[in-house]
Design a protein around this motif. Structure first.
Motif, PDB file in Angstrom:
ATOM      1  N   ALA A  53       0.925  -1.309  -0.094  1.00  0.00           N
ATOM      2  CA  ALA A  53      -0.003   0.046  -0.107  1.00  0.00           C
ATOM      3  C   ALA A  53       0.925   1.406  -0.046  1.00  0.00           C
ATOM      4  O   ALA A  53       0.226   2.325  -0.164  1.00  0.00           O
ATOM      5  CB  ALA A  53      -0.938   0.072   1.054  1.00  0.00           C
ATOM      6  N   GLY A  54       1.989   1.227  -0.107  1.00  0.00           N
ATOM      7  CA  GLY A  54       2.936   2.544   0.160  1.00  0.00           C
ATOM      8  C   GLY A  54       2.740   3.131   1.245  1.00  0.00           C
ATOM      9  O   GLY A  54       2.794   4.509   1.041  1.00  0.00           O
ATOM     10  N   LEU A  55       2.784   2.680   2.453  1.00  0.00           N
ATOM     11  CA  LEU A  55       2.453   3.638   3.732  1.00  0.00           C
ATOM     12  C   LEU A  55       3.887   3.893   4.203  1.00  0.00           C
ATOM     13  O   LEU A  55       3.959   4.817   5.244  1.00  0.00           O
ATOM     14  CB  LEU A  55       1.735   2.609   4.592  1.00  0.00           C
ATOM     15  CG  LEU A  55       0.354   2.333   4.318  1.00  0.00           C
ATOM     16  CD1 LEU A  55      -0.332   1.505   5.492  1.00  0.00           C
ATOM     17  CD2 LEU A  55      -0.634   3.256   3.752  1.00  0.00           C
ATOM     18  N   LEU A  56       4.922   3.148   4.010  1.00  0.00           N
ATOM     19  CA  LEU A  56       6.190   3.521   4.632  1.00  0.00           C
ATOM     20  C   LEU A  56       7.130   3.965   3.843  1.00  0.00           C
ATOM     21  O   LEU A  56       7.078   3.825   2.496  1.00  0.00           O
ATOM     22  CB  LEU A  56       6.537   2.327   5.368  1.00  0.00           C
ATOM     23  CG  LEU A  56       5.716   1.545   6.239  1.00  0.00           C
ATOM     24  CD1 LEU A  56       6.361   0.211   6.541  1.00  0.00           C
ATOM     25  CD2 LEU A  56       5.512   2.421   7.598  1.00  0.00           C
ATOM     26  N   THR A  57       8.233   4.984   4.183  1.00  0.00           N
ATOM     27  CA  THR A  57       9.442   5.336   3.679  1.00  0.00           C
ATOM     28  C   THR A  57      10.429   4.158   3.489  1.00  0.00           C
ATOM     29  O   THR A  57      10.309   3.246   4.216  1.00  0.00           O
ATOM     30  CB  THR A  57       9.986   6.615   4.387  1.00  0.00           C
ATOM     31  OG1 THR A  57      10.648   6.136   5.568  1.00  0.00           O
ATOM     32  CG2 THR A  57       8.986   7.663   4.516  1.00  0.00           C
TER      33      THR A  57
END
Length: 294
Positions: A53-57
């Motif tokens: 989901a691309g929630l983190l760097t």
């Protein structure tokens, strides 16, 4: 002669019955070995964080990967963090179960954050020894602390909190817990796919039902072998009867007993795979579990 034939028939049937029983054990054993249970050490090299989901760097990903590996090595277990924004029409519970089967997990704890529009939620499951160490009650306590961070979109802090609490609980025997946390009453309604899947799942997926089926198949095989292996019996009640010099000299009817048979009335019971989010995957992996929407 009659006695000899009966003895031969009995021996044939006994032999068939013995063979049938052995066949039953082979069938049951083969069924149980379809999914052999092997002890596997935690994999310290595989990926632990799947941020679909691309929630983190990238820095946060590296930090969580390192922490998950460190805790995993400490307790000889695997800890996975999953995020996604498209669960392919699966409930969080089934999405995680399929992941566990794909990875062939043994002793593992998994957290899944679903960011799908209209179905946002979080789920935690414990497998193997983690089923008791990260049991459904402990999962509810973890969710109490993790969910507020997710609601505030502080995803990294939510996963850090998850790892810290898993680390804590893995080091404490569940028997020392002084309180238990009941599953969330709104668990089913927190996932729009859950009830649909739960109603569609056949009872045939239950392990104990499959075992009974294997036993029944074995029993039928025993019966067929026993019935067909004794040879044809040619001696009957008329073989030694002289019809010309035999007759009935007296007859009477004697009352012996009255037999009453009781049958349990079937109950309307909706079978579920477990309380809250606990259950068994399609691959036969049982787990603890719990989830919330946010």
């Amino acid at each position: 002669m009659n006695t000899l034939n009966l003895m031969k028939n009995y021996l044939y049937r006994a032999k068939a019955l013995t063979s049938g029983i052995l066949l039953t054990f082979v069938l049951v054993f083969s069924f149980l070995m379809i999914k052999p249970i092997l002890y596997v050490h935690a994999d310290s090299t595989s990926q632990k964080v799947y941020d679909n989901a691309g929630l983190l760097t990238s820095e946060e990903l590296m930090s969580l990967e390192s922490a998950a590996l460190e805790i995993g090595e400490k307790y000889n277990t695997d800890i996975y963090i999953l995020t996604d924004e498209d669960s392919d029409g699966k409930s969080r519970k089934v999405y995680m179960e399929d992941f566990a089967d794909e990875k062939e997990v043994t002793d593992s704890t998994i957290i899944f954050v679903n960011m799908e529009s209209g179905n946002r939620g979080v789920e935690i499951q414990g497998y193997g020894t983690n089923k008791s160490l990260i049991n459904s009650s402990r999962i509810e306590y973890i969710l109490d602390d993790v969910t507020p961070y997710l609601s505030d979109e502080e995803y990294y802090q939510a996963f850090v909190t998850f790892l810290e609490e898993v680390d804590y609980y893995l080091g404490i025997d569940p028997s020392k817990d002084t309180a238990t946390h009941a599953p969330d009453n709104n668990y089913a309604s927190s996932d729009k796919y859950y009830e649909e899947e739960n109603g569609a799942n056949s009872i045939l997926s239950e392990f104990w039902v499959q075992l009974i089926i294997a036993l029944v198949i074995g029993g039928i095989a025993v019966g067929i072998m026993a019935f067909n292996s004794g040879g044809r019996v040619t001696v009957n009640e008329r073989t030694y009867l002289d019809a010309n010099h035999s007759r009935v000299i007296a007859q009477r009817d004697d009352y012996i007993r009255t037999t009453t048979t009781k049958t349990r009335r079937p109950q309307n019971n909706n079978n579920r795979s477990g309380g809250g989010g606990s259950g068994v995957s399609s691959g036969g992996r049982s787990h603890s579990g719990g989830g919330r929407s946010f």
